[in-house]
Design an enzyme around this catalytic site. Structure first.
Site, mmCIF file in Angstrom:
data_model
loop_
_atom_site.group_PDB
_atom_site.id
_atom_site.type_symbol
_atom_site.label_atom_id
_atom_site.label_comp_id
_atom_site.label_asym_id
_atom_site.label_seq_id
_atom_site.Cartn_x
_atom_site.Cartn_y
_atom_site.Cartn_z
ATOM 1 N N HIS A 196 0.805 -1.225 0.000
ATOM 2 C CA HIS A 196 0.000 0.000 0.000
ATOM 3 C C HIS A 196 0.831 1.264 0.000
ATOM 4 O O HIS A 196 0.489 2.249 -0.638
ATOM 5 C CB HIS A 196 -0.973 -0.040 1.166
ATOM 6 C CG HIS A 196 -1.934 -1.168 1.029
ATOM 7 N ND1 HIS A 196 -2.153 -2.084 2.010
ATOM 8 C CD2 HIS A 196 -2.675 -1.555 -0.024
ATOM 9 C CE1 HIS A 196 -3.014 -2.991 1.571
ATOM 10 N NE2 HIS A 196 -3.347 -2.682 0.343
ATOM 11 N N ARG A 303 -13.933 5.300 -18.558
ATOM 12 C CA ARG A 303 -14.460 4.020 -18.061
ATOM 13 C C ARG A 303 -15.322 4.315 -16.837
ATOM 14 O O ARG A 303 -14.971 5.158 -16.016
ATOM 15 C CB ARG A 303 -13.316 3.103 -17.655
ATOM 16 C CG ARG A 303 -12.397 2.758 -18.803
ATOM 17 C CD ARG A 303 -11.406 1.677 -18.374
ATOM 18 N NE ARG A 303 -10.585 1.272 -19.494
ATOM 19 C CZ ARG A 303 -9.406 1.819 -19.780
ATOM 20 N NH1 ARG A 303 -8.923 2.779 -19.013
ATOM 21 N NH2 ARG A 303 -8.723 1.414 -20.820
ATOM 22 N N ARG A 339 -18.221 5.833 -21.649
ATOM 23 C CA ARG A 339 -18.629 4.484 -22.033
ATOM 24 C C ARG A 339 -19.561 3.921 -20.971
ATOM 25 O O ARG A 339 -19.252 3.951 -19.782
ATOM 26 C CB ARG A 339 -17.408 3.570 -22.189
ATOM 27 C CG ARG A 339 -17.792 2.173 -22.687
ATOM 28 C CD ARG A 339 -16.594 1.305 -22.963
ATOM 29 N NE ARG A 339 -15.890 0.973 -21.733
ATOM 30 C CZ ARG A 339 -14.735 0.307 -21.701
ATOM 31 N NH1 ARG A 339 -14.160 -0.066 -22.822
ATOM 32 N NH2 ARG A 339 -14.166 0.044 -20.543
ATOM 33 N N GLU A 438 -15.554 -3.784 -31.306
ATOM 34 C CA GLU A 438 -14.636 -4.691 -30.603
ATOM 35 C C GLU A 438 -14.995 -6.149 -30.837
ATOM 36 O O GLU A 438 -14.411 -7.040 -30.242
ATOM 37 C CB GLU A 438 -14.623 -4.378 -29.102
ATOM 38 C CG GLU A 438 -15.998 -4.352 -28.473
ATOM 39 C CD GLU A 438 -16.006 -3.854 -27.020
ATOM 40 O OE1 GLU A 438 -14.947 -3.847 -26.396
ATOM 41 O OE2 GLU A 438 -17.080 -3.487 -26.541
ATOM 42 N N ASN A 461 -8.248 -4.045 -28.023
ATOM 43 C CA ASN A 461 -7.942 -5.150 -27.100
ATOM 44 C C ASN A 461 -8.925 -6.306 -27.284
ATOM 45 O O ASN A 461 -8.530 -7.439 -27.531
ATOM 46 C CB ASN A 461 -7.988 -4.688 -25.641
ATOM 47 C CG ASN A 461 -7.092 -3.500 -25.378
ATOM 48 O OD1 ASN A 461 -6.660 -2.819 -26.309
ATOM 49 N ND2 ASN A 461 -6.801 -3.243 -24.123
ATOM 50 N N ASP A 462 -10.214 -5.978 -27.177
ATOM 51 C CA ASP A 462 -11.210 -7.028 -27.359
ATOM 52 C C ASP A 462 -11.329 -7.443 -28.826
ATOM 53 O O ASP A 462 -11.538 -8.616 -29.109
ATOM 54 C CB ASP A 462 -12.573 -6.585 -26.813
ATOM 55 C CG ASP A 462 -12.675 -6.862 -25.314
ATOM 56 O OD1 ASP A 462 -11.927 -7.738 -24.833
ATOM 57 O OD2 ASP A 462 -13.485 -6.203 -24.630
ATOM 58 N N ARG A 472 -7.271 -13.046 -23.688
ATOM 59 C CA ARG A 472 -6.107 -12.214 -23.383
ATOM 60 C C ARG A 472 -5.609 -12.350 -21.953
ATOM 61 O O ARG A 472 -4.553 -11.854 -21.600
ATOM 62 C CB ARG A 472 -6.351 -10.753 -23.754
ATOM 63 C CG ARG A 472 -7.504 -10.079 -23.055
ATOM 64 C CD ARG A 472 -7.596 -8.666 -23.620
ATOM 65 N NE ARG A 472 -8.878 -8.066 -23.432
ATOM 66 C CZ ARG A 472 -9.094 -6.989 -22.702
ATOM 67 N NH1 ARG A 472 -8.105 -6.419 -22.061
ATOM 68 N NH2 ARG A 472 -10.295 -6.476 -22.607
ATOM 69 N N CYS A 509 -9.521 3.543 -29.293
ATOM 70 C CA CYS A 509 -9.219 3.733 -27.874
ATOM 71 C C CYS A 509 -8.531 2.521 -27.273
ATOM 72 O O CYS A 509 -8.335 2.427 -26.081
ATOM 73 C CB CYS A 509 -10.480 4.075 -27.085
ATOM 74 S SG CYS A 509 -11.681 2.741 -27.061
#
Lengths: 577, 88
Positions: A196, A303, A339, A438, A461-462, A472, A509
């Site tokens: 932490h 996000r 999104r 995606e 990515n997707d 992934r 993105c």
């Protein structure tokens, strides 16, 4: 880790674990946790009242101090620990037991607190699993703070910018409080890169090395010490020669940072005058200053999952609205693309059995359309935030696979707009609706989708995962997950063509946008808007402004001729040189 | 009195956030709430007690809830645990 590499006359070199980047040279401030004084002699009956009120006062002060930390912009994991500490202070059993020990056993307040905590800590040490080990530090920290308040030793030292803080181990609360001045760096004997203290140091931009065994014993208080948070090296009592070297490194590092900064502030145009826009992908309000320092033009991907996954009151429209409003208020006149919740349904609802294949399952817009309350709440929060900042909000649909989903969402949006207008709200007419591209079905039918939306945002990515059928997250096949794969480029080409034909917006993105050569290739394909994690901007921008758009176009044609990801790598490598 | 057996489903177990969420929720009800686990019994409104259980994923708890609003309390608590404290 921790061994002596070299121990010459005076200078001692240690190696720890890299926790937060940056080089620092300064005076060591050795933070020794004061062992609180515990008086175990019995009190008299007439003192009971006084000790009870000492305990209650300490409880209140500790709770107030911790609650104040909860208002700071901190990592959620840290906030969770601190709010657990607040609950510890409020713990009804703790209160009851301490009161008993004071009024029946005639223990002084500090000793009573110590004794009650000891019991809990002993029980924890019996169970010995990982959940227990992580809790011990937070529990001890709460105990010590309570006792410090009882003993009136609550004042925290304030360090100024000359110092590097050296300690055995620091609790999250201690790191936050001690770094309120202007620390040069933090070095700890214990801890790993994900502890932490390390998380907080990174968030605050303070260089840090952890797991540097014995450093707190080897260094003299106020003695000279140097550290490098990237290479994890620590030098105690550096010689004059070493000091000169370190000073040069610090200057080089500063030059490098200012070079990056200067790139960020140059106009976004290619060498032959073609302009482009770089935006930021962000998730938390605390990332906004970072975004501004890299000169990102608005947010290409906001996000929103974390609102739901980490907050207790998760169905709270007001909270969402406040979050969107904060983001809009701090991003000037630039657009913000929000999104909608992009997560598996299991994150929000108890759906009993786990899905066999969650990435092909009930997630994104599929789940949202099945849960109109959740979806309506988010849309309303967005509309209300947009009312205060008109003309800047774009809504992005995740995990779309069918045109019918777009039509269904638009229908719901219309109804909500009507409802809000009926309640006297002004609906921002400029809000755009776009979809994430995606999934291969969307890229293949991009022309159909383009008739219904205002823009496409390609999530590479997707798109890579679904196009190549590669999970992934699966380490066994991680080599197969390559966003530069030619099949992905063909999907992108198709999507761009459809967007141009229907004259709608297009951006990327996904991670591909932050890979500099790939970014050049995307630009060459005709995508002028790229969104990425702000720290990636300098590297991407440097390459884009140093090259001609014409050459990027050539690259985007060449990439479609490749058969494998390796061929793409080679093509990019040659192009760059 | 309501007694109910339940399993911890979230991956990280009863760490800081879930423990805090659990005692916060339990504190809203008037009913007494105890947790039994492997021979231990702790007050479910006490975070220190709940933490000493150090319940990992898969741990089996028995909830004991008694009081005027025990039904409501049981429903809410069971729901929170079954939802994995809204974690993944």
């Amino acid at each position: 880790m921790g061994e002596h590499i070299q121990s010459t006359f005076n200078e001692i070199r240690l190696k720890g674990l890299a926790a937060s980047p940056g080089i620092a040279l300064g005076k060591a401030f050795v933070f020794n946790k004061r062992q609180p004084v515990i008086d175990s002699t019995s009190i008299t009956k007439s003192q009971i009242k006084e000790h009870l009120s000492e305990f209650h006062r300490a409880r209140e002060l500790t709770e107030n101090e911790l609650s104040a930390l909860l208002k700071e912009e901190l990592d959620d994991e840290i906030l969770n620990i601190i709010s657990a500490q607040v609950e510890m202070v409020r713990d009804p059993e703790l209160g009851h037991q301490v009161e008993q020990l004071i009024s029946v056993e005639l223990h002084p307040a500090s000793y009573a607190v110590q004794k009650v905590f000891e019991n809990y800590l002993r029980m924890l040490s019996v169970s010995g699993n990982h959940v227990a080990r992580e809790r011990v530090m937070d529990i001890k920290d709460t105990r010590d703070r309570l006792i410090e308040y009882i003993n009136d030793q609550s004042a925290m030292i304030r360090l100024d910018s000359e110092y590097i803080l050296v300690a055995k181990e620091l609790s999250p609360r201690e790191v936050i409080k001690l770094s309120e001045g202007e620390l040069k760096g933090i070095i700890m004997d214990k801890g790993g890169p994900t502890c932490h203290a390390a998380i907080i140091a990174r968030a605050m931009g303070i260089p840090a090395v952890v797991g540097a065994k014995n450093v707190s014993e080897l260094v003299h208080d106020k003695g000279l010490i140097a550290m490098n948070g990237s290479t994890a090296s620590v030098i105690i009592n550096p010689t004059d020669e070493t000091v000169q070297k370190i000073k040069r490194k610090i200057a080089d590092w500063a030059d490098y940072l200012s070079h990056l900064k200067s790139i960020c502030h140059q106009p976004s145009v290619t060498k032959d005058g073609h302009s482009f826009t770089l935006r930021a992908n962000i998730e938390f309000a605390r990332e906004l200053p970072n975004m501004a320092s890299y000169n990102a033009k608005g947010i290409g991907l906001l996000r929103t999952e974390s609102i739901y996954l980490t907050k207790e009151h998760f169905e709270n429209q007001k909270k969402q609205e406040a979050f969107y409003t904060t983001i809009l208020a701090q991003t000037g006149d630039d657009p913000v693309t929000i999104r909608l919740f992009d997560a598996g349904g299991d994150k929000f609802f108890n759906i009993g059995a786990k899905e066999g294949n969650p990435f092909l399952g009930w997630r994104g817009i599929r789940m949202l359309l099945d849960e109109p309350d959740l979806l309506s709440e988010q849309l309303k929060a967005i509309y209300l935030a947009a009312e205060k900042h008109p003309g800047r909000v774009k809504i992005l649909m995740p995990m779309v696979t069918n045109v019918t989903e777009v039509i269904a969402l638009k229908k719901l949006m219309k109804e909500l707009q009507k409802q809000l207008a009926g309640e006297g709200h002004e609906i921002d007419p400029a809000i755009e609706l776009g979809i994430m591209v995606e999934v291969p079905s969307v890229a293949i039918l991009a022309g159909q989708f383009a008739k219904h939306v205002d823009f496409f945002s390609i999530g590479t990515n997707d798109l890579t995962q679904y196009t190549l059928a590669v999970d992934r997250g699966n380490e066994l096949i991680s080599e197969l997950f390559n966003q530069r794969h030619p099949a992905v480029w063909h999907m992108i080409r198709r999507t761009v063509d459809a967007a141009k034909q229907h004259n709608i917006g297009i951006s990327v993105c996904g991670e591909l946008a932050s890979d500099p050569e790939a970014a050049a290739c995307l630009l060459g394909m005709g995508i002028n808007e790229l969104s990425m994690s702000p720290v990636k901007i300098p590297e991407v921008k440097q390459l884009l402004i140093q090259n001609e758009y014409q050459r990027m176009k050539d690259l985007s044609i060449g990439v479609l001729q490749c058969a494998t990801a390796e061929e793409v790598d080679k093509l990019f490598e040659n192009w760059k040189n | 009195m309501i007694r109910k057996k339940i399993k911890i489903v979230n991956e990280a177990g009863l760490h800081a956030r879930p423990a805090a969420a659990l005692v916060k929720l339990a504190g809203k009800f008037d009913s007494d709430f105890y947790i039994h686990m492997y021979g231990y019994k702790v007050n479910g409104k006490s975070i220190l007690g709940v933490m000493t259980l150090a319940a990992e994923q898969g741990a089996e708890l028995e909830l004991e809830i008694e009081g005027p609003d025990e039904k409501k309390a049981a429903r809410a608590i069971v729901d929170l645990i079954n939802k994995g404290f809204n974690e993944s």
